[in-house]
Enzyme design. Structure first.
Site, PDB file in Angstrom:
ATOM      1  N   CYS A 168     -35.021 -44.669   5.857  1.00  0.00           N
ATOM      2  CA  CYS A 168     -34.758 -45.777   4.938  1.00  0.00           C
ATOM      3  C   CYS A 168     -36.040 -46.358   4.336  1.00  0.00           C
ATOM      4  O   CYS A 168     -35.965 -47.185   3.425  1.00  0.00           O
ATOM      5  CB  CYS A 168     -33.982 -46.890   5.649  1.00  0.00           C
ATOM      6  SG  CYS A 168     -32.312 -46.412   6.137  1.00  0.00           S
ATOM      7  N   HIS A 202     -27.816 -50.962  -0.728  1.00  0.00           N
ATOM      8  CA  HIS A 202     -28.739 -50.101   0.013  1.00  0.00           C
ATOM      9  C   HIS A 202     -28.575 -48.634  -0.393  1.00  0.00           C
ATOM     10  O   HIS A 202     -28.050 -47.828   0.363  1.00  0.00           O
ATOM     11  CB  HIS A 202     -28.497 -50.277   1.513  1.00  0.00           C
ATOM     12  CG  HIS A 202     -29.481 -49.586   2.385  1.00  0.00           C
ATOM     13  ND1 HIS A 202     -30.768 -49.278   1.992  1.00  0.00           N
ATOM     14  CD2 HIS A 202     -29.359 -49.133   3.675  1.00  0.00           C
ATOM     15  CE1 HIS A 202     -31.406 -48.677   2.974  1.00  0.00           C
ATOM     16  NE2 HIS A 202     -30.574 -48.564   4.006  1.00  0.00           N
TER      17      HIS A 202
END
Length: 401
Positions: free
Chosen positions: A88, A344
């Protein structure tokens, strides 16, 4: 320590696609949407770019180890394009590549692009359940909610926090993010919620309920960087520069020793220490004006405030409940809605965080703009699990700050 890159690189322009369930768009469309905004903001032409970095965490482009799709989508002039991935934290990794290339003198103008197209793949972040097998147990333990639920339990045990107090503090984080996302027309989730809704939501991994977890999104974000001298020559007056970049990766200590109790992110503390030294920050709570942190789960934001040395050990719960990190608080966090509500798209999130800080620094954040534009802003981008991860810290600010 090396001299670092403080004020050696300026952000010339940034752009961000609208995040969400973008069934109407291919990855190329998302990249182009972010790029066109960044290019217009920078005031340059594609032919002036010297190199580019593309971050993708789950490879929706299906290109393997290549940055060619970025080159094709933007019709780049046969410049080097490098694809990077770091869980991430991939977006910050791409930004770091572009920034270091400019700081080293290898490039005059470089581009960083992060993109992810996950909704079409059905990716949801939760493991597939089976019927009581060993794989089922491993899947539960290895899920993102399961891993971060353990972080919450360890934090509560270490600091003697009442279970109800921690749950309400986490709920405050989620309510804050939804309120902030409501003001952001590029956010994935734009709906206000209240504390009771969060507290009474279905449990995902105790103590994390539905609203304590962020989802995934489609989206892209882009940054164009250069030197401050070139930025001035191009007519820029208010110049945002990179004050520090630091990335720390786990080396196995958390898993293989007895020194880590699972209640914090060792890598975040390491990266923050390095970044503050590079940026000349000795008192982050006083010197920083704004933060964007990796709120994949509400407890992650809370714990991270201690790992960034903004809240004292064991006191983040109180700071959260006192409104310190609210949009009108002393040190706002996630003023754009964060991962929780802005969204996200994994490979783009790190650049999106910097995008919001950049807008705020220049006083261009619209209805969510701070009354007094900040002078120094931090973003924290995390990849992996609490026990094995990479943590990235970016600090940006106005030239001279």
């Amino acid at each position: 320590m090396a001299s670092g890159i403080r004020d050696k690189v300026a952000i010339l322009g940034m752009g961000c696609a609208r995040f969400g369930e973008r069934w109407d768009a291919e990855p190329d469309d998302l990249m182009l949407e972010a790029y066109q905004e960044a290019l217009a903001d920078a005031g340059v032409e594609t032919a002036q770019l010297d190199a580019a970095w593309l971050s993708v965490a789950f490879d929706p482009l299906n290109v393997g180890p290549s940055g060619i799709p970025l080159s094709v989508a933007l019709r780049l002039p046969n410049i080097p394009v490098t694809k990077v991935e770091n869980y991430c934290a991939s977006g910050t990794e791409a930004f770091r590549g572009a920034v270091y290339a400019v700081a080293s003198g290898a490039c005059d103008i470089a581009l960083a692009m992060g993109v992810e197209k996950l909704k079409d793949t059905g990716y949801g972040g939760l493991p597939v359940r089976t019927r009581g097998t060993l794989a089922d147990m491993a899947g539960v333990v290895g899920s993102a909610p399961g891993n971060f639920a353990q972080l919450a339990s360890a934090y509560r045990a270490r600091h003697g926090v009442d279970k109800g107090d921690l749950k309400r503090a986490m709920a405050h984080v989620s309510v804050k993010s939804h309120a902030n996302g409501l003001k952001n027309d590029k956010a994935h989730l734009r709906k206000a919620i209240d504390i009771d809704t969060v507290l009474n939501a279905p449990m995902i991994a105790e103590p994390l309920g539905l609203y304590d977890c962020c989802g995934v999104s489609d989206g892209a974000a882009c940054a164009i960087v250069t030197t401050p001298e070139i930025a001035r020559a191009l007519g820029k007056s208010d110049i945002v520069t990179v004050k520090a970049l630091a990335i720390a990766a786990s080396n196995g200590w958390e898993l293989q020793g007895s020194g880590w109790d699972g209640s914090y992110f060792h890598t975040t503390r390491t990266a923050a220490t390095r970044a503050y030294q590079e940026a000349g920050v000795s008192d982050p709570r006083r010197q920083l004006s704004l933060t964007e942190v990796h709120d994949c789960f509400s407890v992650t934001e809370l714990v991270t405030m201690e790992d960034l040395f903004i809240s004292k050990e064991g006191e983040a719960v109180r700071d959260v409940m006192d409104g310190v990190f609210d949009s009108d608080g002393a040190l706002p966090c996630q003023i754009d809605g964060g991962l929780k509500c802005f969204g996200h798209p994994v490979g783009a999130s790190g650049i999106r965080m910097i995008y919001e800080n950049y807008l705020q620094l220049l006083g261009r954040a619209g209805s969510r703009q701070r009354a007094t534009p900040p002078s120094l802003a931090l973003s924290h981008n995390l990849g992996g699990a609490p026990n094995l991860n990479v943590s990235a810290i970016s600090i940006v600010g106005l030239m001279g700050a």
